[in-house]
Design a protein around this motif. Sequence first.
Motif, PDB file in Angstrom:
ATOM      1  N   VAL A  45     -48.562 -60.089  14.161  1.00  0.00           N
ATOM      2  CA  VAL A  45     -49.316 -61.345  14.158  1.00  0.00           C
ATOM      3  C   VAL A  45     -48.364 -62.538  14.145  1.00  0.00           C
ATOM      4  CG1 VAL A  45     -50.926 -62.756  12.822  1.00  0.00           C
ATOM      5  CG2 VAL A  45     -51.326 -60.306  13.090  1.00  0.00           C
ATOM      6  N   MET A  46     -47.285 -62.430  13.379  1.00  0.00           N
ATOM      7  CA  MET A  46     -46.318 -63.517  13.315  1.00  0.00           C
ATOM      8  C   MET A  46     -45.658 -63.744  14.675  1.00  0.00           C
ATOM      9  SD  MET A  46     -42.995 -63.912  10.833  1.00  0.00           S
ATOM     10  CE  MET A  46     -42.224 -62.463  11.570  1.00  0.00           C
ATOM     11  N   LEU A  47     -45.288 -62.661  15.348  1.00  0.00           N
ATOM     12  CA  LEU A  47     -44.619 -62.798  16.645  1.00  0.00           C
ATOM     13  C   LEU A  47     -45.585 -63.132  17.782  1.00  0.00           C
ATOM     14  CD1 LEU A  47     -41.977 -59.903  16.535  1.00  0.00           C
ATOM     15  CD2 LEU A  47     -41.617 -62.357  16.236  1.00  0.00           C
ATOM     16  N   LEU A  48     -46.881 -62.946  17.569  1.00  0.00           N
ATOM     17  CA  LEU A  48     -47.852 -63.313  18.606  1.00  0.00           C
ATOM     18  C   LEU A  48     -47.831 -64.818  18.887  1.00  0.00           C
ATOM     19  CD1 LEU A  48     -51.107 -61.224  18.037  1.00  0.00           C
ATOM     20  CD2 LEU A  48     -49.703 -61.332  20.093  1.00  0.00           C
ATOM     21  N   ALA A  49     -47.340 -65.591  17.939  1.00  0.00           N
ATOM     22  CA  ALA A  49     -47.252 -67.039  18.175  1.00  0.00           C
ATOM     23  C   ALA A  49     -46.336 -67.350  19.363  1.00  0.00           C
ATOM     24  CB  ALA A  49     -46.737 -67.741  16.920  1.00  0.00           C
ATOM     25  N   TYR A  50     -45.387 -66.451  19.630  1.00  0.00           N
ATOM     26  CA  TYR A  50     -44.448 -66.687  20.742  1.00  0.00           C
ATOM     27  C   TYR A  50     -45.147 -66.615  22.106  1.00  0.00           C
ATOM     28  CZ  TYR A  50     -40.552 -65.781  23.937  1.00  0.00           C
ATOM     29  OH  TYR A  50     -39.689 -65.807  24.996  1.00  0.00           O
ATOM     30  N   PRO A  51     -45.815 -65.515  22.449  1.00  0.00           N
ATOM     31  CA  PRO A  51     -46.524 -65.525  23.739  1.00  0.00           C
ATOM     32  C   PRO A  51     -47.691 -66.503  23.768  1.00  0.00           C
ATOM     33  CG  PRO A  51     -47.019 -63.504  22.557  1.00  0.00           C
ATOM     34  CD  PRO A  51     -45.919 -64.178  21.808  1.00  0.00           C
ATOM     35  N   LEU A  52     -48.309 -66.762  22.612  1.00  0.00           N
ATOM     36  CA  LEU A  52     -49.438 -67.691  22.603  1.00  0.00           C
ATOM     37  C   LEU A  52     -49.008 -69.119  22.905  1.00  0.00           C
ATOM     38  CD1 LEU A  52     -51.552 -66.391  19.573  1.00  0.00           C
ATOM     39  CD2 LEU A  52     -52.197 -66.372  21.993  1.00  0.00           C
ATOM     40  N   ARG A  53     -47.736 -69.446  22.661  1.00  0.00           N
ATOM     41  CA  ARG A  53     -47.261 -70.785  22.997  1.00  0.00           C
ATOM     42  C   ARG A  53     -47.352 -71.058  24.494  1.00  0.00           C
ATOM     43  NH1 ARG A  53     -42.917 -70.193  19.171  1.00  0.00           N
ATOM     44  NH2 ARG A  53     -41.450 -69.829  20.868  1.00  0.00           N
ATOM     45  N   HIS A  54     -47.315 -69.986  25.291  1.00  0.00           N
ATOM     46  CA  HIS A  54     -47.397 -70.171  26.738  1.00  0.00           C
ATOM     47  C   HIS A  54     -48.805 -70.584  27.173  1.00  0.00           C
ATOM     48  CE1 HIS A  54     -43.631 -67.975  26.337  1.00  0.00           C
ATOM     49  NE2 HIS A  54     -43.330 -68.353  27.566  1.00  0.00           N
ATOM     50  N   PHE A  55     -49.806 -70.331  26.323  1.00  0.00           N
ATOM     51  CA  PHE A  55     -51.143 -70.835  26.610  1.00  0.00           C
ATOM     52  C   PHE A  55     -51.154 -72.359  26.551  1.00  0.00           C
ATOM     53  CE2 PHE A  55     -54.047 -67.086  26.528  1.00  0.00           C
ATOM     54  CZ  PHE A  55     -53.081 -66.112  26.294  1.00  0.00           C
ATOM     55  N   GLU A  56     -50.510 -72.907  25.517  1.00  0.00           N
ATOM     56  CA  GLU A  56     -50.402 -74.365  25.406  1.00  0.00           C
ATOM     57  C   GLU A  56     -49.563 -74.937  26.541  1.00  0.00           C
ATOM     58  OE1 GLU A  56     -48.347 -77.732  22.534  1.00  0.00           O
ATOM     59  OE2 GLU A  56     -48.341 -75.625  21.943  1.00  0.00           O
ATOM     60  N   GLU A  57     -48.474 -74.229  26.871  1.00  0.00           N
ATOM     61  CA  GLU A  57     -47.590 -74.747  27.919  1.00  0.00           C
ATOM     62  C   GLU A  57     -48.298 -74.804  29.270  1.00  0.00           C
ATOM     63  OE1 GLU A  57     -43.397 -73.749  30.217  1.00  0.00           O
ATOM     64  OE2 GLU A  57     -44.071 -72.482  28.569  1.00  0.00           O
ATOM     65  N   ILE A  58     -49.062 -73.764  29.613  1.00  0.00           N
ATOM     66  CA  ILE A  58     -49.736 -73.777  30.914  1.00  0.00           C
ATOM     67  C   ILE A  58     -50.805 -74.858  30.945  1.00  0.00           C
ATOM     68  CG2 ILE A  58     -51.586 -72.130  30.444  1.00  0.00           C
ATOM     69  CD1 ILE A  58     -49.410 -72.338  33.614  1.00  0.00           C
ATOM     70  N   ALA A  59     -51.426 -75.130  29.805  1.00  0.00           N
ATOM     71  CA  ALA A  59     -52.402 -76.225  29.755  1.00  0.00           C
ATOM     72  C   ALA A  59     -51.721 -77.562  29.982  1.00  0.00           C
ATOM     73  CB  ALA A  59     -53.122 -76.214  28.406  1.00  0.00           C
ATOM     74  N   MET A  60     -50.554 -77.766  29.364  1.00  0.00           N
ATOM     75  CA  MET A  60     -49.808 -79.006  29.582  1.00  0.00           C
ATOM     76  C   MET A  60     -49.330 -79.106  31.026  1.00  0.00           C
ATOM     77  SD  MET A  60     -47.477 -79.377  26.129  1.00  0.00           S
ATOM     78  CE  MET A  60     -46.807 -80.915  26.738  1.00  0.00           C
ATOM     79  N   ALA A  61     -48.821 -78.006  31.559  1.00  0.00           N
ATOM     80  CA  ALA A  61     -48.337 -78.015  32.935  1.00  0.00           C
ATOM     81  C   ALA A  61     -49.460 -78.349  33.905  1.00  0.00           C
ATOM     82  CB  ALA A  61     -47.710 -76.658  33.288  1.00  0.00           C
TER      83      ALA A  61
END
Length: 621
Positions: A296-312
């Motif tokens: 669960v702690m490391l899931l924050a790493y791939p989940l950050r790409h959800f925010e990044e694609i939204a910003m992109a």
Amino acid sequence: MQIRDLPYLDPGEPDTRSGTRYLLWLGRGQLRGQLVTLAWGLLHFVSVMALPYGVGLAVQAVVDGSGSRLAAAGGVLAVSAVLIAVGDTMLHRTAVTNWITAAARTQQLLARKTASLGSALTRRVAAGEVVAVSTGDVEKIGWFVEGVSRFLAAAITVVLVCVGLFVYEPHLGLIVAVGVPVLALGVLPLLPRATRLADVQREKAGRATELASDTVAGLRVLRGIGGEELFLTRYRTASQEVRGAAVRSARMWSLISGIQVLLPGLLMIGVVWYGIGLVGDGRIEVGALVTVYSAVMLLAYPLRHFEEIAMAWSFSRPSARRAARVLALERTAGAASPAPAAGDAAPTAPTADLYGDAAPAVPSGDLYDPASGLLAPAGALTAVVCGDPDAAGRLAERLGGHPADADGLPSVLLGGIALDELPLDGARTAVLVQDKDPVLLSGSLAELLAVPASGAVAPEDALAAAECADVLAALAQASLEGDPMAAPITERGRSLSGGQRQRIALARSLVTDPGVLVLDEPTSAVDSHTEARIAEGVRALRTGRTTVVLTSSPLLLDRADRVVLLHEGEVAAVGSHRELLETEPRYRAVVTRETDEERLSPVPGGPGAAAPNAFDIEETA
């Protein structure tokens, strides 16, 4: 496509129906690179998410006192570390390649469109917008194109982890499977507002860039009229608007980032709280709890790409829309019209039969504009007087076969062939247009004059005809070798005066030696003595070649074979300079700047006296 293979031999034909369609077209164009990035992304993310299993296995091995399982856990961690390093390296490499190739393709398309439209581009799109698209926008477009594959790899990894945890430990895995979609979609309601704020920021930044570009281009004029401070104040205001919009956009994205941190933290608290109870009841082992917690702690790493694609997406969508708008511009093709016979006769037969296989690739003959009735006979120097400088500029574009606006007017004809229906290369080989503000690129004078040409005119002859002797002397002093042809010229020729730039640009046009040369006010920035010598030089060098000069200078008009007066967009009179001065009041008013009061004056120097002939004044002097 590798970076070393850039630029593309053919960037292709883009889908410019919308910004979204353009982004999709770019993605399809480098599908292989996207799939490679997806593969390396999966390897990297899955290897990262394998670490919790190794850690949990190691903890449980210590609890159970099993050395073999501890060694196995160490092996899992070691293999994961190696795969993480390899996957991360290759993911970065392929992602950057995708980004650069998408940006490079867009820049190539913009360069091709700019070359296709020429000076007509800035009449249809602001110069600052073109600069914004070709600099900052291409980076944001490339960011989204390359970010899609990384996002897909992260999304697949998240799904695999949720499924794996549910199989590995159903009690805690169910909580994770329910909580992760909330993490991924929790910021979704905020994205529309964040997108709107990003659009506002990009719009204001584009306007500020346009204002800065236009101000820099006209800085010399602004200083001359004392308007520099006024435009600086306007730019400061525009800059502050951009800053305010950027702060508001950054606040929204920081809120989204905060939520992306808060929700995983709450999920971890819930997993640990529930997991401790399961361990206390003996329903799961300590190693399983550590594994789920670490995952669960490391899931924050791939989940950050959800925010990044939204910003992109938020930043690239308006950029792609602007790029698509520029790339969608086309040359305006008008309807073919019949050409007149020599001597201003009425148009005769239509040209429907002129487009067969026998039609020449580069036509020649009389240049005729059916919209205005202007006829420039082949091999003659024709001067055109038009009281409106803007109308003269539009006419110059039309004579070149690439008008700036879709006005529905019939095409200009060269030798009876419509220029608008010729391939662009053929039209520009046949007719070269030099507008009133020609652009000089940076480089040496020799590089500046190394343009596609017939080879019949040497650079030395062109420079002599354009009266560039003093320019060459100044460049020789600036050159380390004392060779003016090797002297550096800064961008847009800003190291030269206005008259020097104009003469160098004229020499460049003369070197090209096109079949038809159209010059729009080629001597407006030089003194009268230099202008007279330029008129003689151009006339001598262009003997036997068709030349059209749009001007109101008596010195150029007197040396023309034929002078045409345009009034309200149509030919009003044709003759020599002296004939028109004597017989055409409208011509005399434009050329001599004669006022109505002067035209009605009957006594020399008093009320009703006829205005003196500008040419006679010059001859008397």
